[in-house]
Design an enzyme around this catalytic site. Sequence first.
Site, PDB file in Angstrom:
ATOM      1  N   GLY A 227       1.078  -1.272  -0.074  1.00 29.89           N
ATOM      2  CA  GLY A 227      -0.002  -0.009  -0.062  1.00 29.89           C
ATOM      3  C   GLY A 227       0.784   1.358  -0.177  1.00 29.89           C
ATOM      4  N   PHE A 348      -4.714 -14.339   7.106  1.00 29.29           N
ATOM      5  CA  PHE A 348      -4.573 -14.268   5.752  1.00 29.29           C
ATOM      6  C   PHE A 348      -5.924 -14.525   5.169  1.00 29.29           C
ATOM      7  CE2 PHE A 348      -4.708 -16.469   1.625  1.00 29.29           C
ATOM      8  CZ  PHE A 348      -3.901 -15.478   0.808  1.00 29.29           C
ATOM      9  N   GLY A 350      -7.377 -14.088   1.763  1.00 35.23           N
ATOM     10  CA  GLY A 350      -7.563 -14.581   0.567  1.00 35.23           C
ATOM     11  C   GLY A 350      -7.042 -13.484  -0.621  1.00 35.23           C
ATOM     12  N   SER A 351      -7.732 -13.466  -1.513  1.00 36.29           N
ATOM     13  CA  SER A 351      -6.949 -12.485  -2.792  1.00 36.29           C
ATOM     14  C   SER A 351      -8.217 -11.243  -2.848  1.00 36.29           C
ATOM     15  CB  SER A 351      -6.834 -12.980  -4.113  1.00 36.29           C
ATOM     16  OG  SER A 351      -7.823 -13.347  -4.887  1.00 36.29           O
ATOM     17  N   ASP A 352      -7.803 -10.365  -3.155  1.00 34.33           N
ATOM     18  CA  ASP A 352      -8.774  -9.254  -3.345  1.00 34.33           C
ATOM     19  C   ASP A 352      -9.502  -9.425  -4.673  1.00 34.33           C
ATOM     20  OD1 ASP A 352      -8.032  -7.243  -5.839  1.00 34.33           O
ATOM     21  OD2 ASP A 352      -5.966  -7.373  -4.725  1.00 34.33           O
ATOM     22  N   ASP A 388     -13.735   3.340   2.295  1.00 28.86           N
ATOM     23  CA  ASP A 388     -12.883   3.420   1.419  1.00 28.86           C
ATOM     24  C   ASP A 388     -13.276   1.755   0.834  1.00 28.86           C
ATOM     25  OD1 ASP A 388     -11.034   4.046  -0.650  1.00 28.86           O
ATOM     26  OD2 ASP A 388      -9.272   3.600   0.858  1.00 28.86           O
ATOM     27  N   LEU A 389     -14.136   1.364   0.274  1.00 29.49           N
ATOM     28  CA  LEU A 389     -14.385  -0.227   0.121  1.00 29.49           C
ATOM     29  C   LEU A 389     -14.393  -0.383  -1.396  1.00 29.49           C
ATOM     30  CD1 LEU A 389     -15.146  -2.295   2.021  1.00 29.49           C
ATOM     31  CD2 LEU A 389     -17.608  -2.249   1.274  1.00 29.49           C
ATOM     32  N   HIS A 390     -13.333  -0.149  -2.015  1.00 32.69           N
ATOM     33  CA  HIS A 390     -12.974  -0.377  -3.206  1.00 32.69           C
ATOM     34  C   HIS A 390     -12.541  -1.818  -3.439  1.00 32.69           C
ATOM     35  CE1 HIS A 390      -8.675  -0.135  -2.535  1.00 32.69           C
ATOM     36  NE2 HIS A 390      -8.745   0.942  -1.995  1.00 32.69           N
TER      37      HIS A 390
HETATM   38  N1  LIG Z   1      -5.222 -10.072   5.755  1.00 25.95           N
HETATM   39  C1  LIG Z   1      -4.914  -9.977   4.522  1.00 25.95           C
HETATM   40  N2  LIG Z   1      -5.084 -11.166   3.742  1.00 25.95           N
HETATM   41  C2  LIG Z   1      -4.589 -11.096   2.300  1.00 25.95           C
HETATM   42  N3  LIG Z   1      -4.282 -10.235   1.680  1.00 25.95           N
HETATM   43  C3  LIG Z   1      -4.040  -8.975   2.433  1.00 25.95           C
HETATM   44  C4  LIG Z   1      -4.490  -8.744   3.834  1.00 25.95           C
HETATM   45  N4  LIG Z   1      -4.307  -7.606   4.214  1.00 25.95           N
HETATM   46  C5  LIG Z   1      -3.915  -7.179   3.114  1.00 25.95           C
HETATM   47  N5  LIG Z   1      -3.407  -7.702   1.960  1.00 25.95           N
HETATM   48  C6  LIG Z   1      -2.917  -7.428   0.718  1.00 25.95           C
HETATM   49  O1  LIG Z   1      -2.233  -6.342   0.844  1.00 25.95           O
HETATM   50  C7  LIG Z   1      -2.738  -5.336   0.221  1.00 25.95           C
HETATM   51  C8  LIG Z   1      -2.503  -4.033   0.882  1.00 25.95           C
HETATM   52  O2  LIG Z   1      -3.098  -4.120   2.232  1.00 25.95           O
HETATM   53  P1  LIG Z   1      -3.660  -2.633   2.613  1.00 25.95           P
HETATM   54  O3  LIG Z   1      -5.074  -2.171   1.689  1.00 25.95           O
HETATM   55  O4  LIG Z   1      -4.325  -3.147   3.939  1.00 25.95           O
HETATM   56  O5  LIG Z   1      -2.453  -1.850   2.629  1.00 25.95           O
HETATM   57  P2  LIG Z   1      -2.637  -0.040   2.848  1.00 25.95           P
HETATM   58  O6  LIG Z   1      -1.199   0.350   2.681  1.00 25.95           O
HETATM   59  O7  LIG Z   1      -3.652   0.351   3.934  1.00 25.95           O
HETATM   60  O8  LIG Z   1      -3.040   0.389   1.456  1.00 25.95           O
HETATM   61  P3  LIG Z   1      -3.608   2.093   0.947  1.00 25.95           P
HETATM   62  O9  LIG Z   1      -2.647   2.281   0.071  1.00 25.95           O
HETATM   63  O10 LIG Z   1      -5.055   1.563   0.582  1.00 25.95           O
HETATM   64  O11 LIG Z   1      -3.616   2.831   2.353  1.00 25.95           O
HETATM   65  C9  LIG Z   1      -3.987  -5.434   0.013  1.00 25.95           C
HETATM   66  O12 LIG Z   1      -4.764  -5.124  -1.241  1.00 25.95           O
HETATM   67  C10 LIG Z   1      -4.233  -7.091  -0.143  1.00 25.95           C
HETATM   68  O13 LIG Z   1      -3.983  -7.417  -1.490  1.00 25.95           O
END
Ligand SMILES: Nc1ncnc2c1ncn2[C@@H]1O[C@H](COP(=O)(O)OP(=O)(O)OP(=O)(O)O)[C@@H](O)[C@H]1O
Length: 536
Positions: A227, A348, A350-352, A388-390
């Site tokens: 992220g 964990f 799954g996948s988005d 932010d539920l994209h």
């Molecule tokens: N519990 C989880 N299980 C599986 N994959 C996860 C999990 N948490 C995060 N991810 C993966 O990591 C990615 C980044 O996580 P997250 O959206 O929480 O990060 P972020 O830094 O908050 O992002 P942003 O840029 O939206 O602020 C997610 O899109 C997902 O693919």
Amino acid sequence: MNFWTPELKQNVRVPYNIDSSVENSSYTEIKEPNYENEPLTFEDCSIKVYCPSDSISTPCDKRLGGTVLFQSDLSPITHLKLDGVEHSRDKCADTKETDLYVNVDIPFQNIIASPKKGPNFGKKRLSNSNEMVTVVHPSISLNPGKWRKSLNNFIRSKINETNFTKKVEHRSSICQDRKSLVLKGEHKFENKCEEDVLKYCHQCTPLPFNATYEQYKLLNSKKIGEGAYGEVFRCSANQKILKEHISDIVLKIIPLEGSTVINGEKQKTFSQILPEIIITNKMCSLRTSKTNSTNGFVSIRKVSLVKGRYPPHFINLWEKYDNEKGSENDHPELFGDNQLFAVLELKFAGSDMANFKFLNSEQSYYALKQIILALAVGEEEYQFEHRDLHLGNILIEYTNKKHVICTFKNSKLTVLSKGVNVTIIDYTLSRITINDCCYFNDLSRDEELFQATGDYQYDVYRMMRNEVKNNWSSFSPKTNIIWLSYVIVKVLDSVKYKSINTKVHRMYINKIKELQNIIMTFESASQCANYLFNLN
Ligand SMILES: Nc1ncnc2c1ncn2[C@@H]1O[C@H](COP(=O)(O)OP(=O)(O)OP(=O)(O)O)[C@@H](O)[C@H]1O
């Protein structure tokens, strides 16, 4: 129930341009440039710029079939063509000068861009009085999903291209005004946050990063995501070492409090990470709650506050991901010995949803129902709004369980799983109330988020702003409904399906469309759940 009125309908229309944001474009001549020698002032320049019109412009599918789902704010359009982001330059063609520029309202302080350089890059100019002058407010067209990353990449790529007369270090953060806040009555609690973070970590001081996450404690480690704020690694905890039996965990590693700008962002502060930690804990606690319970929010195992250089084994995993997939983030070896990190240990999940392939629309329909129920339970228990539920924040994994069970206002509700389990993640923008304390992210000065276009997602942020009237502490569960309208559009338009030529797929597409027709009539996910489950 609040149904659409004819007057509301008049204010909106659904555009037919599926892939572009251009349909509603128009031009107004307001200024013309004179780029000789000196930087321009607002008074002495004139440029032909694009002006947004009064209707929705972000892509929206024809399948909406004239049904108006939402009332939207403007979705301004730019003709800028930018690296890593999509948009159209077409509208530039009729400008007389080849090197005309449209100003992009990005929060660079005191930057004067050379108008002869860096085509397509927006600028802000200083007037003689040294005040910032914004000439126009066009939009920034971003890819769907992680908007913050897209926005950072846009700015960073443009910074590299453009020859500024002032140095780039003024770009301390693109989101410098965004704040995470805790409100209790009228009082803000921004101090004491370090203490509170440590309390949530069950620690007195930060732990050494390398020793806490030593390589031998983690099996099958892999970087799985990133992220704007952090890196996400998946690993199985070595169960000989860790007592608890969560074998498949995700480590979300977020740098804190340092002065190094990372991924184009200022690092989060204790006060900014605290609400995310609290909300993640609270939403996870709904798994065991009595009156309202759900497994729809990510399970958190623990949070740690660690200090030190990035451990070499994580660096290796980071580089492997970078070689295979290409990372948009900065290399973590730039962190020094005193760097602090929050490490969220999550299950964990799954996948988005953007990358998941559903069997058919029956499966996605039940996934949608799971999302609605989870949001409804969150609203009931904590006045939760995700905000932010994209699709990147909805995770899907396979399950053998036939049903997903939750408790909603003391009633046990069951949804068919159809083989998938849904988990909602990432509460960076979320809002909850706990014991009269409201935790939220104040987006009221976050202009750039509301200027973005390129997907219906970016209309949603403007629609939310309208709904909360820019008072982001207020409980406005309609924001969950607005996001549900987005998820429905995506389920119809862009999620992947294995098989679409079946009767069952067509049948459930119709069911989803029926829900789409009424979704905006609900004021909250809770009201929507009442309707779907025939409650009261
Ligand atoms: N519990 C989880 N299980 C599986 N994959 C996860 C999990 N948490 C995060 N991810 C993966 O990591 C990615 C980044 O996580 P997250 O959206 O929480 O990060 P972020 O830094 O908050 O992002 P942003 O840029 O939206 O602020 C997610 O899109 C997902 O693919």
